[in-house]
Write a protein that holds these residues in place. Structure first.
Motif, mmCIF file in Angstrom:
data_model
loop_
_atom_site.group_PDB
_atom_site.id
_atom_site.type_symbol
_atom_site.label_atom_id
_atom_site.label_comp_id
_atom_site.label_asym_id
_atom_site.label_seq_id
_atom_site.Cartn_x
_atom_site.Cartn_y
_atom_site.Cartn_z
ATOM 1 N N ARG A 1 0.847 -1.195 0.000
ATOM 2 C CA ARG A 1 0.000 0.000 0.000
ATOM 3 C C ARG A 1 0.886 1.251 0.000
ATOM 4 N N HIS A 2 1.602 1.381 -1.087
ATOM 5 C CA HIS A 2 2.517 2.512 -1.247
ATOM 6 C C HIS A 2 2.613 2.808 -2.732
ATOM 7 N N MET A 3 2.499 4.061 -3.090
ATOM 8 C CA MET A 3 2.628 4.417 -4.495
ATOM 9 C C MET A 3 3.395 5.721 -4.634
ATOM 10 N N HIS A 4 4.377 5.710 -5.516
ATOM 11 C CA HIS A 4 5.164 6.897 -5.808
ATOM 12 C C HIS A 4 4.691 7.449 -7.146
ATOM 13 N N LEU A 5 3.884 8.509 -7.096
ATOM 14 C CA LEU A 5 3.412 9.174 -8.310
ATOM 15 C C LEU A 5 4.325 10.355 -8.607
ATOM 16 N N SER A 6 4.949 10.338 -9.774
ATOM 17 C CA SER A 6 5.924 11.373 -10.129
ATOM 18 C C SER A 6 5.254 12.739 -10.251
ATOM 19 N N LEU A 7 5.882 13.747 -9.647
ATOM 20 C CA LEU A 7 5.413 15.128 -9.756
ATOM 21 C C LEU A 7 6.632 16.031 -9.871
ATOM 22 N N GLN A 8 6.744 16.739 -10.993
ATOM 23 C CA GLN A 8 7.928 17.563 -11.235
ATOM 24 C C GLN A 8 7.722 19.033 -10.876
ATOM 25 N N SER A 9 6.473 19.487 -10.879
ATOM 26 C CA SER A 9 6.205 20.894 -10.583
ATOM 27 C C SER A 9 4.745 21.066 -10.189
ATOM 28 N N GLY A 10 4.475 22.129 -9.417
ATOM 29 C CA GLY A 10 3.104 22.481 -9.085
ATOM 30 C C GLY A 10 2.508 23.494 -10.025
ATOM 31 N N SER A 11 3.202 23.801 -11.111
ATOM 32 C CA SER A 11 2.747 24.803 -12.076
ATOM 33 C C SER A 11 2.408 24.140 -13.404
ATOM 34 N N ASP A 12 1.201 24.370 -13.895
ATOM 35 C CA ASP A 12 0.826 23.816 -15.197
ATOM 36 C C ASP A 12 1.720 24.348 -16.316
ATOM 37 N N ASN A 13 2.105 25.633 -16.219
ATOM 38 C CA ASN A 13 2.970 26.197 -17.258
ATOM 39 C C ASN A 13 4.332 25.514 -17.276
ATOM 40 N N VAL A 14 4.889 25.287 -16.097
ATOM 41 C CA VAL A 14 6.190 24.605 -16.031
ATOM 42 C C VAL A 14 6.068 23.179 -16.550
ATOM 43 N N LEU A 15 5.007 22.484 -16.166
ATOM 44 C CA LEU A 15 4.795 21.116 -16.660
ATOM 45 C C LEU A 15 4.685 21.097 -18.182
ATOM 46 N N LYS A 16 4.035 22.121 -18.736
ATOM 47 C CA LYS A 16 3.914 22.202 -20.197
ATOM 48 C C LYS A 16 5.272 22.378 -20.846
ATOM 49 N N TYR A 17 6.096 23.257 -20.290
ATOM 50 C CA TYR A 17 7.440 23.455 -20.824
ATOM 51 C C TYR A 17 8.299 22.196 -20.662
ATOM 52 N N MET A 18 8.041 21.453 -19.599
ATOM 53 C CA MET A 18 8.755 20.198 -19.371
ATOM 54 C C MET A 18 8.288 19.081 -20.309
ATOM 55 N N LYS A 19 7.154 19.325 -20.984
ATOM 56 C CA LYS A 19 6.523 18.332 -21.863
ATOM 57 C C LYS A 19 6.025 17.119 -21.080
ATOM 58 N N ARG A 20 5.565 17.386 -19.832
ATOM 59 C CA ARG A 20 4.897 16.340 -19.076
ATOM 60 C C ARG A 20 3.485 16.153 -19.624
ATOM 61 N N LYS A 21 2.901 14.981 -19.396
ATOM 62 C CA LYS A 21 1.635 14.635 -20.044
ATOM 63 C C LYS A 21 0.428 14.788 -19.117
ATOM 64 N N TYR A 22 0.547 15.624 -18.104
ATOM 65 C CA TYR A 22 -0.567 15.808 -17.188
ATOM 66 C C TYR A 22 -0.557 17.244 -16.663
ATOM 67 N N THR A 23 -1.711 17.657 -16.151
ATOM 68 C CA THR A 23 -1.837 18.934 -15.467
ATOM 69 C C THR A 23 -1.934 18.676 -13.959
ATOM 70 N N ILE A 24 -1.893 19.737 -13.179
ATOM 71 C CA ILE A 24 -2.003 19.577 -11.730
ATOM 72 C C ILE A 24 -3.360 18.984 -11.351
ATOM 73 N N SER A 25 -4.428 19.429 -11.988
ATOM 74 C CA SER A 25 -5.752 18.885 -11.664
ATOM 75 C C SER A 25 -5.808 17.387 -11.997
ATOM 76 N N GLU A 26 -5.196 16.978 -13.094
ATOM 77 C CA GLU A 26 -5.167 15.551 -13.450
ATOM 78 C C GLU A 26 -4.331 14.756 -12.447
ATOM 79 N N TYR A 27 -3.248 15.358 -11.994
ATOM 80 C CA TYR A 27 -2.424 14.690 -10.977
ATOM 81 C C TYR A 27 -3.222 14.490 -9.696
ATOM 82 N N LEU A 28 -3.931 15.526 -9.266
ATOM 83 C CA LEU A 28 -4.705 15.441 -8.031
ATOM 84 C C LEU A 28 -5.825 14.411 -8.156
ATOM 85 N N ARG A 29 -6.423 14.296 -9.332
ATOM 86 C CA ARG A 29 -7.449 13.271 -9.541
ATOM 87 C C ARG A 29 -6.851 11.875 -9.388
ATOM 88 N N ALA A 30 -5.627 11.684 -9.917
ATOM 89 C CA ALA A 30 -4.958 10.391 -9.775
ATOM 90 C C ALA A 30 -4.673 10.091 -8.309
#
Length: 282
Positions: free
Chosen positions: A243-272
């Motif tokens: 019962r342990h899961m490591h969900l990768s999170l690189q930034s709390g900013s959608d703009n930074v995630l976009k520049y990083m070319k990550r495939k999720y937004t903060i709201s999508e991360y929180l839903r996961a």
């Protein structure tokens, strides 16, 4: 008398697994880990940060000063991307990521010993660099993401190579028989396991979940976009998956995630995160 080989490991669980696998392919040598005296040293490198590269160069110089007549082979991600730099440093061999599987050939050549050990196929292990109760098991290599900040995809490849389920199962069963109680499934991006085999991480976990023995599975890090309902349903119904899961999170900013070319937004991360918490609210 057997020649001695010492393996040093930098970086991730995948590298730790592969160091153990290389050691098992060198059975006609006396192999140890992180010993400062040996006939030959293998430095299993990391390139995820410049600091990891600096530490390897520092270790290289120290080992060479202590063992001026010993050979040093550098393998892994740093050597895959910067082979000329490491040859200038003074390495006797610079070996890329995929060539790790042929490590016996390179060691035998440097120590003037016969080769002849088969090098094809997937790495598998029967033991663990972690000790007697916890073992790493690599299930895939490579990543489909194209993150702007990541050097690992350049070293490991932008396609996924999954270890077939029957090979994973046999390796897993062998570790359980040898007394390992926790087996950590690892890779470069295990959420993409099976995309090249018309399979999935959930299918693999279902297969392993039914095996006999007193053991549990721990998962390496997952991208939030790879956590789906079928995976969470399996997690909810299994007592064998930690019962342990490591969900990768690189930034709390959608703009930074976009520049990083990550495939999720903060709201999508929180839903996961919320979907995962529903499996076990504790």
């Amino acid at each position: 008398m057997k020649k001695t080989v010492s393996i040093y490991t930098f970086g991730c669980k995948m590298n730790q697994y592969e160091s153990q696998a290389m050691a098992e392919r060198l059975k006609d040598f006396e192999v140890s880990f992180s010993q400062e005296q040996a006939d030959l040293f293998i430095l299993n490198s990391c390139t995820v940060t410049s600091e990891a590269e600096r530490k390897l160069r520092q270790l290289f110089r120290r080992l060479k000063a202590l063992n001026p007549d010993s050979k040093i082979i550098i393998v892994g991600c740093y050597s895959e991307l910067s082979p000329e730099e490491l040859m200038v440093l003074g390495a006797d061999e610079v070996v890329g990521v995929k060539e790790k599987r042929a490590i016996h050939k390179y060691v035998a050549r440097q120590l003037d010993r016969p080769d002849g050990v088969p090098q094809e196929g997937f790495f598998t292990v029967t033991s663990s660099i972690e000790g007697r109760t916890r073992a790493f098991l690599s299930i895939e290599d490579g990543c489909l993401n194209n993150c702007s900040y990541c050097r690992i995809r350049l070293a490991r490849g932008s396609n996924v190579i999954s270890k077939p389920i029957d090979i994973v199962r046999k390796e897993f069963e062998g570790l359980v028989r040898r007394g390992y109680k926790e087996i950590v499934l690892t890779g470069i991006n295990i959420g993409y396991y099976g995309v090249d085999l018309d399979s999935s991480l959930t299918e693999l976990l279902n297969e392993l979940d039914g095996l006999d023995g007193n053991w549990r599975i721990r998962l390496g890090s997952l991208d939030p976009d790879t956590v789906d309902k079928s995976f969470l349903d399996l997690l909810a119904g299994s007592s064998r998956i930690a019962r342990h899961m490591h969900l990768s999170l690189q930034s709390g900013s959608d703009n930074v995630l976009k520049y990083m070319k990550r495939k999720y937004t903060i709201s999508e991360y929180l839903r996961a995160v919320e979907s995962t918490r529903m499996v076990d609210p504790r």
